[in-house]
Every structure is written in C-alpha cells, then in structure tokens.
Design an enzyme around this catalytic site. Structure first.
Site, PDB file in Angstrom:
ATOM      1  N   SER A 104      54.615  14.178  35.215  1.00  9.58           N
ATOM      2  CA  SER A 104      54.821  15.494  35.810  1.00  9.58           C
ATOM      3  C   SER A 104      56.324  15.759  35.777  1.00  9.58           C
ATOM      4  O   SER A 104      57.090  15.050  36.419  1.00  9.58           O
ATOM      5  CB  SER A 104      54.285  15.463  37.249  1.00  9.58           C
ATOM      6  N   LYS A 140      52.831  17.281  31.945  1.00  9.08           N
ATOM      7  CA  LYS A 140      52.660  18.389  32.902  1.00  9.08           C
ATOM      8  C   LYS A 140      54.027  18.992  33.194  1.00  9.08           C
ATOM      9  O   LYS A 140      54.971  18.282  33.530  1.00  9.08           O
ATOM     10  CB  LYS A 140      51.990  17.849  34.160  1.00  9.08           C
ATOM     11  N   LYS A 191      56.138  21.690  35.450  1.00  7.82           N
ATOM     12  CA  LYS A 191      56.127  22.536  36.640  1.00  7.82           C
ATOM     13  C   LYS A 191      56.680  23.901  36.251  1.00  7.82           C
ATOM     14  O   LYS A 191      57.666  23.986  35.514  1.00  7.82           O
ATOM     15  CB  LYS A 191      57.005  21.904  37.726  1.00  7.82           C
ATOM     16  N   ASP A 249      51.787  23.388  36.015  1.00  7.44           N
ATOM     17  CA  ASP A 249      51.418  23.371  37.437  1.00  7.44           C
ATOM     18  C   ASP A 249      52.355  24.326  38.175  1.00  7.44           C
ATOM     19  O   ASP A 249      53.575  24.146  38.167  1.00  7.44           O
ATOM     20  CB  ASP A 249      51.570  21.948  37.999  1.00  7.44           C
ATOM     21  N   GLU A 287      47.363  24.409  36.500  1.00  5.20           N
ATOM     22  CA  GLU A 287      47.078  23.866  37.831  1.00  5.20           C
ATOM     23  C   GLU A 287      47.584  24.816  38.916  1.00  5.20           C
ATOM     24  O   GLU A 287      48.730  25.251  38.896  1.00  5.20           O
ATOM     25  CB  GLU A 287      47.753  22.489  37.945  1.00  5.20           C
ATOM     26  N   ASP A 342      44.421  22.014  42.823  1.00  2.55           N
ATOM     27  CA  ASP A 342      45.068  20.914  43.549  1.00  2.55           C
ATOM     28  C   ASP A 342      45.062  21.307  45.036  1.00  2.55           C
ATOM     29  O   ASP A 342      44.128  20.963  45.779  1.00  2.55           O
ATOM     30  CB  ASP A 342      46.488  20.718  42.973  1.00  2.55           C
ATOM     31  N   LYS A 347      43.769  14.161  44.827  1.00  2.00           N
ATOM     32  CA  LYS A 347      44.782  13.316  45.470  1.00  2.00           C
ATOM     33  C   LYS A 347      44.122  12.822  46.737  1.00  2.00           C
ATOM     34  O   LYS A 347      43.777  13.631  47.613  1.00  2.00           O
ATOM     35  CB  LYS A 347      46.021  14.132  45.834  1.00  2.00           C
ATOM     36  N   GLY A 359      49.441  12.797  41.787  1.00  5.60           N
ATOM     37  CA  GLY A 359      50.422  11.926  42.423  1.00  5.60           C
ATOM     38  C   GLY A 359      51.270  12.710  43.406  1.00  5.60           C
ATOM     39  O   GLY A 359      51.313  13.940  43.373  1.00  5.60           O
TER      40      GLY A 359
HETATM   41  O1  OSB Z   1      51.518  19.456  42.677  1.00  8.15           O
HETATM   42  O2  OSB Z   1      51.012  17.613  41.800  1.00  8.15           O
HETATM   43  C1  OSB Z   1      51.749  18.271  42.521  1.00  8.15           C
HETATM   44  C2  OSB Z   1      54.625  16.069  43.730  1.00  8.15           C
HETATM   45  C3  OSB Z   1      54.803  16.556  44.999  1.00  8.15           C
HETATM   46  C4  OSB Z   1      54.027  17.611  45.435  1.00  8.15           C
HETATM   47  C5  OSB Z   1      53.081  18.164  44.591  1.00  8.15           C
HETATM   48  C6  OSB Z   1      52.886  17.665  43.318  1.00  8.15           C
HETATM   49  C7  OSB Z   1      53.694  16.616  42.873  1.00  8.15           C
HETATM   50  C8  OSB Z   1      53.629  16.058  41.528  1.00  8.15           C
HETATM   51  C9  OSB Z   1      54.113  14.644  41.381  1.00  8.15           C
HETATM   52  O3  OSB Z   1      53.288  16.690  40.553  1.00  8.15           O
HETATM   53  C10 OSB Z   1      53.433  13.850  40.360  1.00  8.15           C
HETATM   54  C11 OSB Z   1      53.854  12.395  40.452  1.00  8.15           C
HETATM   55  O4  OSB Z   1      53.656  11.761  41.515  1.00  8.15           O
HETATM   56  O5  OSB Z   1      54.390  11.883  39.467  1.00  8.15           O
HETATM   57 MG    MG Z   2      49.792  20.065  41.674  1.00  3.53          MG
END
Ligand code: OSB
Ligand code: MG
Length: 380
Positions: free
Chosen positions: A138, A164, A166, A192, A217, A242, A266, A294
């Site tokens: 991510s 992924k 952001k 995401d 996402e 999510d 999660k 994660g």
């Molecule tokens: O939206 O998946 C998410 C981290 C903090 C809050 C939200 C998200 C995330 C990540 C981290 O995408 C993914 C990782 O732990 O590598």
């Molecule tokens: Mg997410």
C-alpha cells in the site's frame, strides 16, 4: 480451555521509515497499543490493537481503546473460564456498541492464547489452509506522480503481487495514469480513497475505469452503502469496501445492495477473528473475493493477519508487507519477510502466533503501561 488472570496494556511508539499519507491523515510514528494476556496456568500471548492516534480512519483511537478495554471489555473476560476463543465475540458484543478495535485486540489475543495452550499454530486453529500467502503493498500519497512511480517500480521489483495506490481528490487520475504507463498492463494495480469522495464525484471517478484497476477501495463514506451501489452501477472497476464493513451484517448489506464486489477484511475493524471468519464464509458462499487489509501493524499484529490470510477465500494478495517496509527494527523475531515471489510464509511449525516477541525491547520503549488483574476488576 483458558482463564485469563492478567492483562497488561502497554503503549509503545515505533517510527515509520517513511511517513504514510492517506486521504484522511498522515502517520509518521505509530503509537501502538500492545496487550499481554496471561492465563491462570502461566501461558501467555501478545496481541495488538490497531487503532491509531487520531480518529480519522474509524472513530476509535488508541486512547479510546485503552479506556474501553480497561473499563468495559477486560472485566468481562478476566477470571472467567472459556472453552474456546470463539465464545469471546458474543461476550464482548452484548450491549457494548462499537469499539471494534478494542474488542478485536482482546478477542484475537484469546485466539492466540488458545493456540498457545492447545499447542497449535494460530493459522491451524483458525482453519487456515495456505502455507504461503501473496502480498501487496500500500503506497501512500506522494507529492508528484514521479515519486509514486519510483515507489511502484521498486515494489514490483521486490516481488509484490499487488500495488495499491492511495488517492484523494486532485491526486488521483494523473498519478494512476503515470503508474499504469510505467508498470505496463500486466501488473495488478488498485487504488484506495479512504472515503474521500462523494457521489457528486461519480463522473470524475469514472475516469479511473480506463486503467484496468483490479479494484477501487472505499471511494465514498463508510455509511454510504446506497450511494456506493449507485457508483458501482456507473463504473466497470469493481468497488472494494474497507471502512464500510464493520460487522457481518454490513457485509450482507453490501452483497444485497451491490455496493461492492470485494471486501478488505481487517480483523481489527470488525471486532476480531470470529467476525472475520463469518464475513469470509458469507463472502465465499456469495462468490465475493476477500483479502486481508493492514493497519501498519508491528510484527505482533502481522502474525494475526498472516494467520487469517491463510484461510481459503482470501484469494487476493493482502496488505501484509514485511517488517522492513515499515520499521528499522520490528519487535518480533524472526522479523516478517517476503520472498522474491511476493509470498509470506505462514508459520505452521510453531505454536501460537508463530513469532517470538522481544519483551525486553518492548519494555525499553514502553511509554505507559497498566496491569489489569482478575482480582482487581469488578466482573459485574
Ligand atoms: O485503508 O487500508 C487502509 C493504513 C492505515 C489506515 C487505513 C489503511 C491503511 C493501509 C496500510 O492501507 C496498509 C499496510 O498496513 O501496509
Ligand atoms: Mg483501505
């Protein structure tokens, strides 16, 4: 059978190697709440609460979780005999709304403890079948597309199976275009938005359809299941949820309303493993793929996620990056690693959570701690 005598709460801080920016906030250093659960007969295990410092992802924070565990959740578990960790979810759910990450830290710790006591690897206790699980990365929001492209290329070279990105308004289409152009058509890329858009952005979000993303996402707010269904009707890219999926019922709603086609599970967000397995099972029956998300966990939280991701319907790569992606030094040994094929090995020859927790190091970086005892709580 287990009976928890003592729960130690600790806050530690681990600095991230690189700041992690998502649409709802930035993380430079993780404030991490760790639990150590000790059974009456001396067995013990560690678990991690994934709540962050600020309530920008869900309403919880590490401080609300600490309060919830101390005041309402731990008293329901301490000093009581349980036949199996599968019983814990209902005990914590009764007339305590929300606080899923606090509940999960305790509930998952009970699964870890049961695995330790029964001398089973956690993944086996959960019904996991895979020996290795595929991993995605991510990537946080960057200032300019070239900085994102550089990170995406490095991730592909390292073996990651899913990239992924952001996104947020104004840092979306051109970033995705640059990454897709650099990686070519065959790499699995997704985005995401962490709830950053509204249905008024539908025509803009439709621009993402041209990049053959494997999913989009959480484009809209957590509660926007109806608008998400409307957006999904307008887009070819599958929507993955999510933040919206906080319970098994929300997963059923997503399926019934067609608000999404994939779920990021999660365990922290849904209150633990019982709910995660429940969501996994209804998605399997409905033909909905799931993957393990994660929360920038330490190696303790990662152990739980890897065990969960070994269940059969976790058919897409999870956000299960190795320790070295986040930390100069993790708090477990061995640290979590990923092989050149982007796979993480599920510990299946060690019992319990499968990694040793470095208690001395944790002690040296503990900012505050609190011991909850069976004797000192009012189990009313
Ligand atoms: O939206 O998946 C998410 C981290 C903090 C809050 C939200 C998200 C995330 C990540 C981290 O995408 C993914 C990782 O732990 O590598
Ligand atoms: Mg997410």
């Amino acid at each position: 059978m287990f009976c928890i005598d003592r729960i130690t709460l600790r806050e530690i801080r681990l600095e991230l190697k690189e700041p992690f920016r998502i649409s709802s906030g930035i993380e430079l250093e993780r404030r991490i709440l760790l639990l150590e659960l000790t059974d009456r007969d001396g067995a013990s295990t560690w678990s991690e609460c994934v709540a962050q410092a600020l309530p920008n992802y869900t309403p919880e924070t590490i401080d609300t979780a600490w309060l919830a565990i101390r005041e309402w959740l731990a008293p329901r578990v301490l000093g009581r005999k349980f036949t199996s960790a599968a019983e814990i979810h209902a005990v914590l759910a009764e007339n305590i709304r929300g606080h899923n990450m606090a509940k999960a830290a305790l509930e998952m710790g009970c699964w870890g403890l049961e695995a330790t006591i029964r001398e089973l690897p956690l993944s086996v206790l959960l019904g996991g079948t895979r020996e290795r699980v595929p991993t995605g990365i991510s990537l946080g929001i960057q200032k300019e597309p070239p900085l994102l492209v550089q990170r995406a290329e490095a991730a592909v070279a390292a073996g990651y199976r899913k990239i992924k990105l952001k996104i947020q308004p104004r840092q979306d289409v051109e970033f995705v275009r640059a990454v897709r152009a650099a990686l070519g058509p065959d790499i699995e890329v997704m985005v995401d938005a962490n709830a950053a858009y509204t249905i008024a952005d539908a025509s803009h979000l439709r621009l993402l359809d041209e990049f053959s993303l494997i999913m989009l996402e959480q484009p809209l707010g957590a509660d926007d299941l109806i608008q998400l269904a409307e957006l999904q009707r307008q887009m070819t890219t599958p929507i993955c949820l999510d933040e919206s999926i906080t319970t098994i019922d929300r997963a059923r709603d997503m399926i019934a309303l067609r608000s999404g086609q994939i779920i990021n599970i999660k365990p922290g967000r849904v209150g633990g493993f019982a709910a995660s397995i429940g969501i996994h099972d209804i998605c399997r029956d409905a033909g909905i793929p799931v993957w393990c998300g994660g929360m920038l966990e330490s190696g303790v939280g990662r152990a739980y996620n890897v065990a969960l991701a070994s269940l059969p319907n976790f058919s897409l790569p999870g956000d299960l990056s190795p320790s070295a992606r986040y930390w100069a030094q993790d708090i477990v040994s061995p640290e979590w690693t990923m092989d050149a094929e982007g796979m993480v090995t599920v510990p299946r020859s060690e019992n319990g959570i499968g990694v040793r927790v470095d208690a001395e190091r944790i002690e040296s970086i503990t900012r505050r701690s609190e011991v909850l005892n069976a004797a000192t709580v009012d189990a009313a």
